[in-house]
Scaffold this motif. Sequence first.
Motif, PDB file in Angstrom:
ATOM      1  N   PRO A 152      -4.091  17.307  10.544  1.00  0.00           N
ATOM      2  CA  PRO A 152      -3.537  16.212  11.350  1.00  0.00           C
ATOM      3  C   PRO A 152      -4.364  14.926  11.320  1.00  0.00           C
ATOM      4  O   PRO A 152      -3.817  13.833  11.514  1.00  0.00           O
ATOM      5  CB  PRO A 152      -3.484  16.808  12.758  1.00  0.00           C
ATOM      6  CG  PRO A 152      -3.321  18.265  12.536  1.00  0.00           C
ATOM      7  CD  PRO A 152      -4.156  18.569  11.319  1.00  0.00           C
ATOM      8  N   ALA A 153      -5.675  15.031  11.082  1.00  0.00           N
ATOM      9  CA  ALA A 153      -6.513  13.831  11.023  1.00  0.00           C
ATOM     10  C   ALA A 153      -6.054  12.900   9.913  1.00  0.00           C
ATOM     11  O   ALA A 153      -6.149  11.668  10.038  1.00  0.00           O
ATOM     12  CB  ALA A 153      -7.982  14.223  10.816  1.00  0.00           C
ATOM     13  N   ALA A 154      -5.541  13.454   8.822  1.00  0.00           N
ATOM     14  CA  ALA A 154      -5.072  12.622   7.716  1.00  0.00           C
ATOM     15  C   ALA A 154      -3.859  11.789   8.131  1.00  0.00           C
ATOM     16  O   ALA A 154      -3.724  10.624   7.741  1.00  0.00           O
ATOM     17  CB  ALA A 154      -4.727  13.492   6.512  1.00  0.00           C
ATOM     18  N   LEU A 155      -2.979  12.373   8.916  1.00  0.00           N
ATOM     19  CA  LEU A 155      -1.794  11.639   9.368  1.00  0.00           C
ATOM     20  C   LEU A 155      -2.179  10.530  10.350  1.00  0.00           C
ATOM     21  O   LEU A 155      -1.610   9.429  10.312  1.00  0.00           O
ATOM     22  CB  LEU A 155      -0.799  12.596  10.012  1.00  0.00           C
ATOM     23  CG  LEU A 155      -0.287  13.717   9.107  1.00  0.00           C
ATOM     24  CD1 LEU A 155       0.669  14.615   9.876  1.00  0.00           C
ATOM     25  CD2 LEU A 155       0.398  13.153   7.873  1.00  0.00           C
ATOM     26  N   THR A 156      -3.130  10.814  11.214  1.00  0.00           N
ATOM     27  CA  THR A 156      -3.612   9.780  12.134  1.00  0.00           C
ATOM     28  C   THR A 156      -4.202   8.609  11.362  1.00  0.00           C
ATOM     29  O   THR A 156      -3.958   7.442  11.696  1.00  0.00           O
ATOM     30  CB  THR A 156      -4.669  10.374  13.080  1.00  0.00           C
ATOM     31  OG1 THR A 156      -4.083  11.439  13.835  1.00  0.00           O
ATOM     32  CG2 THR A 156      -5.195   9.314  14.038  1.00  0.00           C
ATOM     33  N   ARG A 157      -4.980   8.907  10.321  1.00  0.00           N
ATOM     34  CA  ARG A 157      -5.551   7.826   9.503  1.00  0.00           C
ATOM     35  C   ARG A 157      -4.469   7.018   8.816  1.00  0.00           C
ATOM     36  O   ARG A 157      -4.592   5.800   8.657  1.00  0.00           O
ATOM     37  CB  ARG A 157      -6.518   8.413   8.464  1.00  0.00           C
ATOM     38  CG  ARG A 157      -7.908   8.721   8.995  1.00  0.00           C
ATOM     39  CD  ARG A 157      -8.878   8.980   7.864  1.00  0.00           C
ATOM     40  NE  ARG A 157      -8.455  10.124   7.065  1.00  0.00           N
ATOM     41  CZ  ARG A 157      -8.841  11.375   7.303  1.00  0.00           C
ATOM     42  NH1 ARG A 157      -9.645  11.635   8.321  1.00  0.00           N
ATOM     43  NH2 ARG A 157      -8.421  12.360   6.531  1.00  0.00           N
TER      44      ARG A 157
ATOM     45  N   LEU B 198       0.831  -1.205   0.000  1.00  0.00           N
ATOM     46  CA  LEU B 198       0.000   0.000   0.000  1.00  0.00           C
ATOM     47  C   LEU B 198       0.862   1.249   0.000  1.00  0.00           C
ATOM     48  O   LEU B 198       1.882   1.312   0.693  1.00  0.00           O
ATOM     49  CB  LEU B 198      -0.892   0.047   1.245  1.00  0.00           C
ATOM     50  CG  LEU B 198      -2.137  -0.830   1.301  1.00  0.00           C
ATOM     51  CD1 LEU B 198      -2.839  -0.646   2.642  1.00  0.00           C
ATOM     52  CD2 LEU B 198      -3.095  -0.506   0.155  1.00  0.00           C
ATOM     53  N   LEU B 199       0.430   2.253  -0.769  1.00  0.00           N
ATOM     54  CA  LEU B 199       0.965   3.606  -0.675  1.00  0.00           C
ATOM     55  C   LEU B 199      -0.161   4.508  -0.206  1.00  0.00           C
ATOM     56  O   LEU B 199      -1.204   4.616  -0.859  1.00  0.00           O
ATOM     57  CB  LEU B 199       1.484   4.089  -2.033  1.00  0.00           C
ATOM     58  CG  LEU B 199       1.795   5.584  -2.141  1.00  0.00           C
ATOM     59  CD1 LEU B 199       2.922   5.975  -1.190  1.00  0.00           C
ATOM     60  CD2 LEU B 199       2.147   5.966  -3.567  1.00  0.00           C
ATOM     61  N   ASP B 200       0.021   5.143   0.939  1.00  0.00           N
ATOM     62  CA  ASP B 200      -0.982   6.049   1.485  1.00  0.00           C
ATOM     63  C   ASP B 200      -0.442   7.475   1.422  1.00  0.00           C
ATOM     64  O   ASP B 200       0.612   7.768   1.988  1.00  0.00           O
ATOM     65  CB  ASP B 200      -1.316   5.670   2.931  1.00  0.00           C
ATOM     66  CG  ASP B 200      -2.479   6.463   3.482  1.00  0.00           C
ATOM     67  OD1 ASP B 200      -3.582   5.917   3.577  1.00  0.00           O
ATOM     68  OD2 ASP B 200      -2.271   7.652   3.811  1.00  0.00           O
ATOM     69  N   ARG B 201      -1.183   8.364   0.747  1.00  0.00           N
ATOM     70  CA  ARG B 201      -0.708   9.740   0.556  1.00  0.00           C
ATOM     71  C   ARG B 201      -1.223  10.705   1.624  1.00  0.00           C
ATOM     72  O   ARG B 201      -1.068  11.916   1.479  1.00  0.00           O
ATOM     73  CB  ARG B 201      -1.114  10.239  -0.834  1.00  0.00           C
ATOM     74  CG  ARG B 201      -0.355   9.559  -1.963  1.00  0.00           C
ATOM     75  CD  ARG B 201      -0.848  10.040  -3.306  1.00  0.00           C
ATOM     76  NE  ARG B 201      -2.227   9.624  -3.538  1.00  0.00           N
ATOM     77  CZ  ARG B 201      -3.052  10.224  -4.399  1.00  0.00           C
ATOM     78  NH1 ARG B 201      -2.645  11.270  -5.081  1.00  0.00           N
ATOM     79  NH2 ARG B 201      -4.270   9.774  -4.571  1.00  0.00           N
ATOM     80  N   SER B 202      -1.831  10.178   2.670  1.00  0.00           N
ATOM     81  CA  SER B 202      -2.345  11.036   3.751  1.00  0.00           C
ATOM     82  C   SER B 202      -3.287  12.099   3.188  1.00  0.00           C
ATOM     83  O   SER B 202      -3.114  13.303   3.417  1.00  0.00           O
ATOM     84  CB  SER B 202      -1.191  11.702   4.516  1.00  0.00           C
ATOM     85  OG  SER B 202      -0.331  10.746   5.061  1.00  0.00           O
ATOM     86  N   ARG B 203      -4.301  11.636   2.469  1.00  0.00           N
ATOM     87  CA  ARG B 203      -5.265  12.542   1.846  1.00  0.00           C
ATOM     88  C   ARG B 203      -6.102  13.259   2.895  1.00  0.00           C
ATOM     89  O   ARG B 203      -6.637  12.630   3.823  1.00  0.00           O
ATOM     90  CB  ARG B 203      -6.171  11.772   0.883  1.00  0.00           C
ATOM     91  CG  ARG B 203      -5.477  11.275  -0.339  1.00  0.00           C
ATOM     92  CD  ARG B 203      -5.130  12.417  -1.297  1.00  0.00           C
ATOM     93  NE  ARG B 203      -6.249  12.722  -2.189  1.00  0.00           N
ATOM     94  CZ  ARG B 203      -6.883  13.882  -2.246  1.00  0.00           C
ATOM     95  NH1 ARG B 203      -6.559  14.873  -1.427  1.00  0.00           N
ATOM     96  NH2 ARG B 203      -7.877  14.068  -3.099  1.00  0.00           N
ATOM     97  N   THR B 204      -6.189  14.569   2.762  1.00  0.00           N
ATOM     98  CA  THR B 204      -7.031  15.345   3.653  1.00  0.00           C
ATOM     99  C   THR B 204      -8.488  15.280   3.169  1.00  0.00           C
ATOM    100  O   THR B 204      -8.761  14.916   2.029  1.00  0.00           O
ATOM    101  CB  THR B 204      -6.578  16.812   3.690  1.00  0.00           C
ATOM    102  OG1 THR B 204      -6.633  17.362   2.362  1.00  0.00           O
ATOM    103  CG2 THR B 204      -5.162  16.917   4.222  1.00  0.00           C
ATOM    104  N   ARG B 205      -9.408  15.638   4.059  1.00  0.00           N
ATOM    105  CA  ARG B 205     -10.834  15.624   3.726  1.00  0.00           C
ATOM    106  C   ARG B 205     -11.450  16.965   4.067  1.00  0.00           C
ATOM    107  O   ARG B 205     -11.076  17.595   5.064  1.00  0.00           O
ATOM    108  CB  ARG B 205     -11.545  14.488   4.468  1.00  0.00           C
ATOM    109  CG  ARG B 205     -11.238  13.119   3.860  1.00  0.00           C
ATOM    110  CD  ARG B 205     -11.534  11.976   4.793  1.00  0.00           C
ATOM    111  NE  ARG B 205     -11.393  10.683   4.134  1.00  0.00           N
ATOM    112  CZ  ARG B 205     -10.245  10.091   3.846  1.00  0.00           C
ATOM    113  NH1 ARG B 205      -9.097  10.698   4.149  1.00  0.00           N
ATOM    114  NH2 ARG B 205     -10.221   8.908   3.252  1.00  0.00           N
ATOM    115  N   ALA B 206     -12.371  17.395   3.236  1.00  0.00           N
ATOM    116  CA  ALA B 206     -13.019  18.689   3.422  1.00  0.00           C
ATOM    117  C   ALA B 206     -13.660  18.771   4.806  1.00  0.00           C
ATOM    118  O   ALA B 206     -14.346  17.841   5.234  1.00  0.00           O
ATOM    119  CB  ALA B 206     -14.077  18.902   2.340  1.00  0.00           C
ATOM    120  N   GLY B 207     -13.410  19.864   5.513  1.00  0.00           N
ATOM    121  CA  GLY B 207     -14.006  20.069   6.828  1.00  0.00           C
ATOM    122  C   GLY B 207     -13.231  19.464   7.973  1.00  0.00           C
ATOM    123  O   GLY B 207     -13.639  19.600   9.131  1.00  0.00           O
TER     124      GLY B 207
END
Length: 318
Positions: free
Chosen positions: A18-23, A5-14
């Motif tokens: 930092p939530a993207a890094l936790t995911r 897997l490659l995870d790009r730490s995608r952010t989400r609207a709203g």
Amino acid sequence: MRLSLLDRSRTRAGEPDPAALTRTVERAKRAERLGYHRFWVAEHHAVPGIASGAPTVLMAAVAAATERIRIGSGGIMLPNHQPLVVAEQVATLAALHPGRIDVGVGRTPAFTEPVRRALRSDGEDGWDDTAFAADLRELRSYLDGTGPVTVRPRPAEAPPLFVLATGAGLRVAGDLRLPVVVGGPVLDDRAALDGYRSRAGDDAYVVVSADVLIGDPELALPEAWALAAARTTGEFPPLEPPDPGRRTTERQRAVVDRALERTIVGDEDTVAERLDELVERTGADELLVTSSTWDGDALAESDARLAAVLSGVTGHVP
């Protein structure tokens, strides 16, 4: 067939970044339980849709949260870094997590001119195949202990080096006999892949990168929309919930359609059939899944179902 897997730490609207890094860290822990071979993170600078700008720092967090899965970069962009600094960071990770660190490197410059200036990078100017090959050789020499200076901590074993390659990158990687990671149009260029294998000889190793999702085809829409926005506005945005009725321009619709065509999405049988074709066409040694979507639960389920498909035990979650 190895599955990674490659995870790009995608952010989400709203959501805060930092939530993207936790995911990302949580996804790595799940990937380890599911039996994935590698988990890689990315390098993107000042991109609203991606929180990962410091891959070695994020690799350290992921490695500390896992025990067995290999951790790597997909990739560290050499135009932005001195090879010695990259080698020292990687050597530190390898000392703390021996036998688990990979080094994927690329040559893509920063996305916008202001970011290139901030990085003190020339971008495309002056960054040709010769310069890329020279930096790859220098980086490898530091990692394997043959360089003009000795990197500390000295790695007990040199972490493997991978090249994120386009057509030109394939030639460089082949001449240096390094494994490659390929995706996009290169997957349809059999001559380029054959040329790489001819150059690399017995050291040839091809990791195929692809967006793969098992579930409702609408899962692929958020990433396709983001790509369309980037191509038409110049800014890669956070993910948004799928909306099949979303209004788009003709140009954006064309980008979305092309992105959906390239995405391998559907039920287990559909995905297995398309993956078989992809592996047959490219001769892949390993599959690196790069997909993302708005719904985190759906993404976790997709990762689990894909691991089951690749292990030949559909429906079983290790």
